[in-house]
Design an enzyme around this catalytic site. Structure first.
Site, mmCIF file in Angstrom:
data_model
loop_
_atom_site.group_PDB
_atom_site.id
_atom_site.type_symbol
_atom_site.label_atom_id
_atom_site.label_comp_id
_atom_site.label_asym_id
_atom_site.label_seq_id
_atom_site.Cartn_x
_atom_site.Cartn_y
_atom_site.Cartn_z
ATOM 1 N N ASP A 33 66.724 44.054 38.737
ATOM 2 C CA ASP A 33 65.681 45.432 38.858
ATOM 3 C C ASP A 33 64.538 44.766 37.697
ATOM 4 O O ASP A 33 64.439 43.977 36.894
ATOM 5 C CB ASP A 33 66.441 46.592 37.456
ATOM 6 N N ASN A 35 60.929 44.859 39.369
ATOM 7 C CA ASN A 35 59.873 43.847 40.195
ATOM 8 C C ASN A 35 59.153 44.800 40.083
ATOM 9 O O ASN A 35 57.695 43.978 39.841
ATOM 10 C CB ASN A 35 60.342 43.611 41.506
ATOM 11 N N TRP A 38 57.287 44.864 36.783
ATOM 12 C CA TRP A 38 56.472 43.470 36.368
ATOM 13 C C TRP A 38 55.401 43.458 36.926
ATOM 14 O O TRP A 38 54.630 43.054 36.407
ATOM 15 C CB TRP A 38 57.342 42.497 37.173
ATOM 16 N N HIS A 50 57.733 41.704 43.725
ATOM 17 C CA HIS A 50 59.198 41.308 45.179
ATOM 18 C C HIS A 50 58.990 39.923 45.059
ATOM 19 O O HIS A 50 59.916 39.716 45.568
ATOM 20 C CB HIS A 50 59.519 42.364 46.047
ATOM 21 N N SER A 79 71.474 51.501 49.025
ATOM 22 C CA SER A 79 71.564 52.512 49.841
ATOM 23 C C SER A 79 70.741 53.337 49.897
ATOM 24 O O SER A 79 70.282 54.091 50.692
ATOM 25 C CB SER A 79 72.917 53.410 50.359
ATOM 26 N N LEU A 144 79.471 27.495 45.610
ATOM 27 C CA LEU A 144 80.087 28.775 45.397
ATOM 28 C C LEU A 144 79.634 29.601 46.258
ATOM 29 O O LEU A 144 78.711 29.855 47.815
ATOM 30 C CB LEU A 144 77.603 28.586 45.047
ATOM 31 N N ARG A 201 72.140 43.568 34.531
ATOM 32 C CA ARG A 201 71.282 44.195 35.019
ATOM 33 C C ARG A 201 70.049 44.162 34.160
ATOM 34 O O ARG A 201 70.141 44.084 33.353
ATOM 35 C CB ARG A 201 71.725 45.947 34.915
ATOM 36 N N ARG A 207 72.480 51.458 33.509
ATOM 37 C CA ARG A 207 73.098 52.182 34.959
ATOM 38 C C ARG A 207 73.736 50.753 35.690
ATOM 39 O O ARG A 207 73.193 50.082 35.739
ATOM 40 C CB ARG A 207 72.437 53.080 35.485
HETATM 41 C C1 IPE Z 1 69.369 49.614 41.777
HETATM 42 O O1 IPE Z 1 67.830 49.364 41.518
HETATM 43 C C2 IPE Z 1 69.649 48.783 43.128
HETATM 44 C C3 IPE Z 1 68.472 47.186 42.927
HETATM 45 C C4 IPE Z 1 68.605 46.333 42.199
HETATM 46 C C5 IPE Z 1 69.037 46.536 44.807
HETATM 47 P P1 IPE Z 1 66.821 50.991 41.780
HETATM 48 O O2 IPE Z 1 65.629 50.273 41.017
HETATM 49 O O3 IPE Z 1 67.010 51.949 42.864
HETATM 50 O O4 IPE Z 1 67.534 52.078 40.900
HETATM 51 P P2 IPE Z 1 67.560 53.177 39.868
HETATM 52 O O5 IPE Z 1 66.781 54.353 41.226
HETATM 53 O O6 IPE Z 1 66.537 52.570 39.108
HETATM 54 O O7 IPE Z 1 68.492 53.918 39.638
HETATM 55 C C1 IPE Z 2 64.067 45.791 42.117
HETATM 56 O O1 IPE Z 2 62.928 46.701 41.253
HETATM 57 C C2 IPE Z 2 64.412 45.171 43.774
HETATM 58 C C3 IPE Z 2 64.773 46.664 44.298
HETATM 59 C C4 IPE Z 2 65.177 47.871 43.851
HETATM 60 C C5 IPE Z 2 64.695 46.586 45.582
HETATM 61 P P1 IPE Z 2 62.223 48.011 41.569
HETATM 62 O O2 IPE Z 2 61.605 47.729 42.575
HETATM 63 O O3 IPE Z 2 63.419 48.750 41.529
HETATM 64 O O4 IPE Z 2 61.035 47.771 40.565
HETATM 65 P P2 IPE Z 2 61.060 49.195 39.437
HETATM 66 O O5 IPE Z 2 62.803 49.844 38.543
HETATM 67 O O6 IPE Z 2 60.779 50.177 40.225
HETATM 68 O O7 IPE Z 2 59.984 48.675 38.308
HETATM 69 MG MG MG Z 3 63.963 49.910 39.669
#
Ligand code: IPE
Ligand code: IPE
Ligand code: MG
Length: 256
Positions: A33, A35, A38, A50, A79, A144, A201, A207
């Site tokens: 989480d 990206n 960042w 990403h 999902s 792996l 995480r 969460r």
């Molecule tokens: C969780 O991240 C899903 C993935 C890392 C693929 P999210 O960014 O979607 O989660 P929430 O919305 O903050 O709970």
């Molecule tokens: C994780 O980074 C990638 C996915 C959930 C696909 P996010 O895109 O959720 O990045 P934030 O949480 O918005 O910073």
């Molecule tokens: Mg996120």
């Protein structure tokens, strides 16, 4: 199993060594989480975050192979992530295609078995073909087991298992009284692998966001502030060291 404490990483000066004799987790699962944040901090589009996140995936798989972790699962797309703007969803799907095309052969050469969990029916046919190709190419590898969770939801996983069991009951093949946790787990998408013992995480959120709800029943949870594109082997080793220091009881009274 090889202990990372004895492993030469090439940058011993910076990487913290794991305590000698510490237990390595068998299955590490990571909720990648941060990206978007960042990229936003750099006044760049989320897609740039990403892209850098995909680099962190490459580093992490390499580190897991070197450290000797047998199972690594990365949560790449939930999902619920279909709720994001179509452009962002497309960017993520193209990144996944490009990652597989670029890395499949190298991962195979390193003895990595690639597999996917999640709702394949919701992915584009050409992406499913690429996934099938990666899984088939690497199916015999044992160094792996690298699982990528795409369009994955823990609740869907549980509901699919319940549906499969209900069908067997309806067909008269199974008595409802026979259903127990082992039988249930055998219907989950993760049936062939051990439950994660360490769930990491990144990005400071604390969460599960619908990740491996059943399978994480007794996982040690490690939340770190690092945003996913900045995640390094050092972060992975630090999380493993935290795991090694935890007192796991599984409901009993003695640490195991
Ligand atoms: C969780 O991240 C899903 C993935 C890392 C693929 P999210 O960014 O979607 O989660 P929430 O919305 O903050 O709970
Ligand atoms: C994780 O980074 C990638 C996915 C959930 C696909 P996010 O895109 O959720 O990045 P934030 O949480 O918005 O910073
Ligand atoms: Mg996120």
């Amino acid at each position: 199993m090889k202990n990372a404490a004895t492993h030469k990483s090439g940058h011993e000066d910076v990487a913290p060594r794991l305590p000698a004799g510490s237990h390595l987790p068998v299955h590490i699962a990571i909720i990648m989480d941060g990206n978007g944040r960042w990229a936003e901090r750099r006044f760049m589009p989320r897609s740039f975050g990403h892209k850098q996140g995909a680099e962190a995936v490459r580093r992490t798989v390499e580190a897991a192979v070197e450290i000797g972790v047998p199972y690594l699962t990365l949560f790449a797309f939930s999902s619920e992530n279909w709720k994001r703007p179509a452009d962002e969803v497309n960017d993520l799907m193209w990144l996944l295609r490009s990652y597989l095309r670029k890395e499949m052969a190298a991962l195979h050469a390193q003895g990595v078995r690639i597999q996917f969990i999640g709702a394949r029916r919701s992915l584009a046919p050409d992406l499913v073909a690429l996934i099938d190709e990666a899984e088939a190419l690497t199916a015999q590898n044992q160094r792996l087991v690298f699982t990528i969770a795409v369009s994955y939801g823990g609740q869907d996983d549980i509901v699919d298992a319940a549906r499969a069991l209900a069908r067997r009951v309806a067909e008269g093949e199974l008595n409802p009284d026979e259903i127990d946790p082992d039988l249930f787990a055998a219907e989950l998408s993760t049936a062939a692998m051990p439950d994660p013992d360490l769930v990491i995480r990144t990005s400071g959120e604390q969460r599960l966001s619908n990740f491996m709800l059943w399978q994480s029943a007794y996982a040690e949870l490690v939340f770190i502030d690092t945003l996913w594109p900045d995640f390094t082997r050092q972060d992975l080793e630090q999380a493993i060291a935290v795991f090694a220091g935890r007192d796991r009881r599984f409901g009993g009274t003695d640490a195991v």
